[in-house]
Design a protein around this motif. Structure first.
Motif, PDB file in Angstrom:
ATOM      1  N   LYS A 129      -3.721  41.632 104.839  1.00  0.00           N
ATOM      2  CA  LYS A 129      -4.398  41.397 103.558  1.00  0.00           C
ATOM      3  C   LYS A 129      -4.629  41.591 102.713  1.00  0.00           C
ATOM      4  O   LYS A 129      -3.896  40.628 102.060  1.00  0.00           O
ATOM      5  CB  LYS A 129      -5.700  42.112 103.742  1.00  0.00           C
ATOM      6  N   ALA A 130      -3.454  42.670 102.286  1.00  0.00           N
ATOM      7  CA  ALA A 130      -3.193  43.211 100.455  1.00  0.00           C
ATOM      8  C   ALA A 130      -1.736  42.287 100.685  1.00  0.00           C
ATOM      9  O   ALA A 130      -2.309  41.815  98.993  1.00  0.00           O
ATOM     10  CB  ALA A 130      -2.655  44.623 101.127  1.00  0.00           C
ATOM     11  N   LEU A 131      -1.321  41.791 101.626  1.00  0.00           N
ATOM     12  CA  LEU A 131       0.209  40.698 100.984  1.00  0.00           C
ATOM     13  C   LEU A 131      -0.553  39.709 100.547  1.00  0.00           C
ATOM     14  O   LEU A 131       0.508  39.448  99.476  1.00  0.00           O
ATOM     15  CB  LEU A 131       1.606  41.127 101.760  1.00  0.00           C
ATOM     16  N   LYS A 132      -1.511  39.103 100.978  1.00  0.00           N
ATOM     17  CA  LYS A 132      -2.600  38.193 100.328  1.00  0.00           C
ATOM     18  C   LYS A 132      -2.368  37.530  99.244  1.00  0.00           C
ATOM     19  O   LYS A 132      -2.631  36.871  98.849  1.00  0.00           O
ATOM     20  CB  LYS A 132      -3.241  37.064 101.827  1.00  0.00           C
ATOM     21  N   ALA A 133      -3.082  38.717  98.937  1.00  0.00           N
ATOM     22  CA  ALA A 133      -3.929  39.451  97.712  1.00  0.00           C
ATOM     23  C   ALA A 133      -2.856  39.020  96.711  1.00  0.00           C
ATOM     24  O   ALA A 133      -2.658  38.702  95.553  1.00  0.00           O
ATOM     25  CB  ALA A 133      -4.446  40.468  97.390  1.00  0.00           C
ATOM     26  N   VAL A 134      -1.286  39.692  96.753  1.00  0.00           N
ATOM     27  CA  VAL A 134      -0.472  39.919  95.998  1.00  0.00           C
ATOM     28  C   VAL A 134       0.621  38.042  96.187  1.00  0.00           C
ATOM     29  O   VAL A 134       0.712  37.539  94.427  1.00  0.00           O
ATOM     30  CB  VAL A 134       0.479  40.642  96.759  1.00  0.00           C
ATOM     31  N   GLN A 135       0.282  37.452  97.459  1.00  0.00           N
ATOM     32  CA  GLN A 135       0.820  35.748  97.734  1.00  0.00           C
ATOM     33  C   GLN A 135      -0.470  35.402  96.235  1.00  0.00           C
ATOM     34  O   GLN A 135       0.500  34.550  95.507  1.00  0.00           O
ATOM     35  CB  GLN A 135       0.374  35.725  97.881  1.00  0.00           C
ATOM     36  N   ASP A 136      -1.809  35.119  96.477  1.00  0.00           N
ATOM     37  CA  ASP A 136      -2.674  34.480  95.630  1.00  0.00           C
ATOM     38  C   ASP A 136      -2.593  34.891  94.888  1.00  0.00           C
ATOM     39  O   ASP A 136      -2.284  33.964  93.402  1.00  0.00           O
ATOM     40  CB  ASP A 136      -3.903  35.060  96.043  1.00  0.00           C
ATOM     41  N   ALA A 137      -2.125  36.066  93.700  1.00  0.00           N
ATOM     42  CA  ALA A 137      -1.965  36.449  92.472  1.00  0.00           C
ATOM     43  C   ALA A 137      -1.158  36.044  91.909  1.00  0.00           C
ATOM     44  O   ALA A 137      -0.519  35.310  90.536  1.00  0.00           O
ATOM     45  CB  ALA A 137      -2.146  37.855  91.740  1.00  0.00           C
ATOM     46  N   ALA A 138       0.715  35.756  92.848  1.00  0.00           N
ATOM     47  CA  ALA A 138       1.780  35.466  92.614  1.00  0.00           C
ATOM     48  C   ALA A 138       1.211  33.763  92.044  1.00  0.00           C
ATOM     49  O   ALA A 138       2.796  32.819  91.471  1.00  0.00           O
ATOM     50  CB  ALA A 138       2.986  35.633  93.685  1.00  0.00           C
ATOM     51  N   GLY A 139       0.895  33.071  92.845  1.00  0.00           N
ATOM     52  CA  GLY A 139       0.775  31.826  93.029  1.00  0.00           C
ATOM     53  C   GLY A 139      -0.487  31.603  91.280  1.00  0.00           C
ATOM     54  O   GLY A 139       0.187  29.961  91.426  1.00  0.00           O
ATOM     55  N   ALA A 140      -0.963  31.996  91.389  1.00  0.00           N
ATOM     56  CA  ALA A 140      -1.381  31.740  89.864  1.00  0.00           C
ATOM     57  C   ALA A 140      -0.543  32.244  88.718  1.00  0.00           C
ATOM     58  O   ALA A 140      -1.731  32.718  87.835  1.00  0.00           O
ATOM     59  CB  ALA A 140      -3.077  32.520  90.116  1.00  0.00           C
ATOM     60  N   LYS A 141       0.318  32.999  89.093  1.00  0.00           N
ATOM     61  CA  LYS A 141       0.969  33.745  87.784  1.00  0.00           C
ATOM     62  C   LYS A 141       0.793  34.581  86.969  1.00  0.00           C
ATOM     63  O   LYS A 141       0.725  34.791  85.773  1.00  0.00           O
ATOM     64  CB  LYS A 141       1.436  32.251  86.788  1.00  0.00           C
ATOM     65  N   ARG A 142      -0.335  35.145  87.690  1.00  0.00           N
ATOM     66  CA  ARG A 142      -1.176  36.857  87.354  1.00  0.00           C
ATOM     67  C   ARG A 142      -0.460  37.571  87.358  1.00  0.00           C
ATOM     68  O   ARG A 142      -0.810  38.673  88.072  1.00  0.00           O
ATOM     69  CB  ARG A 142      -2.513  36.788  87.655  1.00  0.00           C
ATOM     70  N   TYR A 143       1.207  38.219  86.806  1.00  0.00           N
ATOM     71  CA  TYR A 143       2.028  38.802  87.231  1.00  0.00           C
ATOM     72  C   TYR A 143       1.716  40.068  87.198  1.00  0.00           C
ATOM     73  O   TYR A 143       1.899  41.150  88.010  1.00  0.00           O
ATOM     74  CB  TYR A 143       2.993  38.668  86.423  1.00  0.00           C
ATOM     75  N   ALA A 144       0.467  40.947  86.394  1.00  0.00           N
ATOM     76  CA  ALA A 144       0.717  42.251  85.992  1.00  0.00           C
ATOM     77  C   ALA A 144      -0.555  42.726  87.431  1.00  0.00           C
ATOM     78  O   ALA A 144      -0.912  43.716  87.680  1.00  0.00           O
ATOM     79  CB  ALA A 144      -0.400  42.141  85.270  1.00  0.00           C
ATOM     80  N   ILE A 181       1.516  42.722  90.641  1.00  0.00           N
ATOM     81  CA  ILE A 181       2.088  43.810  89.943  1.00  0.00           C
ATOM     82  C   ILE A 181       1.445  45.353  91.039  1.00  0.00           C
ATOM     83  O   ILE A 181       1.571  45.926  91.951  1.00  0.00           O
ATOM     84  CB  ILE A 181       2.727  45.031  89.037  1.00  0.00           C
ATOM     85  N   THR A 182       0.138  44.706  90.619  1.00  0.00           N
ATOM     86  CA  THR A 182      -1.278  46.124  90.740  1.00  0.00           C
ATOM     87  C   THR A 182      -1.135  46.025  91.980  1.00  0.00           C
ATOM     88  O   THR A 182      -1.184  46.823  93.111  1.00  0.00           O
ATOM     89  CB  THR A 182      -2.742  45.898  89.847  1.00  0.00           C
ATOM     90  N   ARG A 183      -1.534  44.599  93.241  1.00  0.00           N
ATOM     91  CA  ARG A 183      -1.413  44.522  93.723  1.00  0.00           C
ATOM     92  C   ARG A 183      -1.005  45.050  95.620  1.00  0.00           C
ATOM     93  O   ARG A 183      -0.970  45.185  96.073  1.00  0.00           O
ATOM     94  CB  ARG A 183      -2.396  42.684  94.402  1.00  0.00           C
ATOM     95  N   ALA A 184       0.782  44.955  94.339  1.00  0.00           N
ATOM     96  CA  ALA A 184       1.971  44.903  95.530  1.00  0.00           C
ATOM     97  C   ALA A 184       1.797  47.042  95.616  1.00  0.00           C
ATOM     98  O   ALA A 184       2.517  47.021  96.367  1.00  0.00           O
ATOM     99  CB  ALA A 184       3.719  44.037  95.086  1.00  0.00           C
ATOM    100  N   GLU A 185       1.658  47.510  94.184  1.00  0.00           N
ATOM    101  CA  GLU A 185       1.630  48.766  94.537  1.00  0.00           C
ATOM    102  C   GLU A 185       0.939  48.855  95.078  1.00  0.00           C
ATOM    103  O   GLU A 185       0.775  50.179  96.314  1.00  0.00           O
ATOM    104  CB  GLU A 185       1.889  49.437  93.000  1.00  0.00           C
ATOM    105  N   GLU A 186      -0.262  48.560  95.605  1.00  0.00           N
ATOM    106  CA  GLU A 186      -1.312  48.979  96.286  1.00  0.00           C
ATOM    107  C   GLU A 186      -0.837  48.526  98.353  1.00  0.00           C
ATOM    108  O   GLU A 186      -1.860  49.372  99.034  1.00  0.00           O
ATOM    109  CB  GLU A 186      -2.835  47.961  96.508  1.00  0.00           C
ATOM    110  N   ALA A 187      -0.560  47.834  98.392  1.00  0.00           N
ATOM    111  CA  ALA A 187      -0.113  47.100  99.517  1.00  0.00           C
ATOM    112  C   ALA A 187       1.085  47.943 100.222  1.00  0.00           C
ATOM    113  O   ALA A 187       1.702  48.504 101.045  1.00  0.00           O
ATOM    114  CB  ALA A 187       0.713  45.901  99.277  1.00  0.00           C
ATOM    115  N   LEU A 188       2.053  48.915  98.885  1.00  0.00           N
ATOM    116  CA  LEU A 188       2.793  50.080  99.766  1.00  0.00           C
ATOM    117  C   LEU A 188       1.816  50.876 100.111  1.00  0.00           C
ATOM    118  O   LEU A 188       3.020  51.850 100.633  1.00  0.00           O
ATOM    119  CB  LEU A 188       3.589  50.335  98.215  1.00  0.00           C
ATOM    120  N   ARG A 189       1.394  51.250  99.171  1.00  0.00           N
ATOM    121  CA  ARG A 189       0.058  52.340  99.449  1.00  0.00           C
ATOM    122  C   ARG A 189       0.329  51.870 101.663  1.00  0.00           C
ATOM    123  O   ARG A 189      -1.285  53.147 101.490  1.00  0.00           O
ATOM    124  CB  ARG A 189      -0.309  52.361  99.038  1.00  0.00           C
TER     125      ARG A 189
END
Length: 108
Positions: free
Chosen positions: A45-60, A63-71
């Motif tokens: 679920k966390a990585l899907k949110a990262v993928q969706d943000a990347a697809g929309a080119k919302r880079y900040a 990064i925030t969601r990827a850091e959450e996925a790492l936790r």
């Protein structure tokens, strides 16, 4: 062009191949078992949110969601690898070389 502008242009052109070489080295050092892996249910679920943000080119947001996925507890080494891959792309989109190199190191 003045000499200093030419020097900056040459330096920025040499950074891209160097970054790509580091990225290729990082990919070559990934164990073969990770190439056929898929993300774990714990961090899907966390990585899907990262993928969706990347697809929309919302880079900040990437990064925030990827850091959450790492936790996320129970993540696999492949999950960590994927999160850092997304962070690398986001930092590159922001033209943040220091962040991009740090994220590339996280993939190793």
């Amino acid at each position: 062009m003045t000499r200093s502008i030419k020097q900056r242009f040459v330096m920025s052109k040499s950074f891209v191949p160097a970054a790509l070489a580091v990225f290729a080295l990082a990919l070559s050092s990934v164990p073969a078992s990770l190439h056929a892996a898929s993300v774990s249910p714990a961090s899907a679920k966390a990585l899907k949110a990262v993928q969706d943000a990347a697809g929309a080119k919302r880079y900040a947001d990437v990064i925030t969601r990827a850091e959450e996925a790492l936790r996320v507890s129970g993540k696999t080494p492949y999950d960590t690898f994927v999160a850092y891959q997304f962070m690398t792309v986001a930092y590159q989109g922001q033209n943040n070389r220091a962040g991009m190199l740090k994220a590339m190191q996280g993939q190793i």
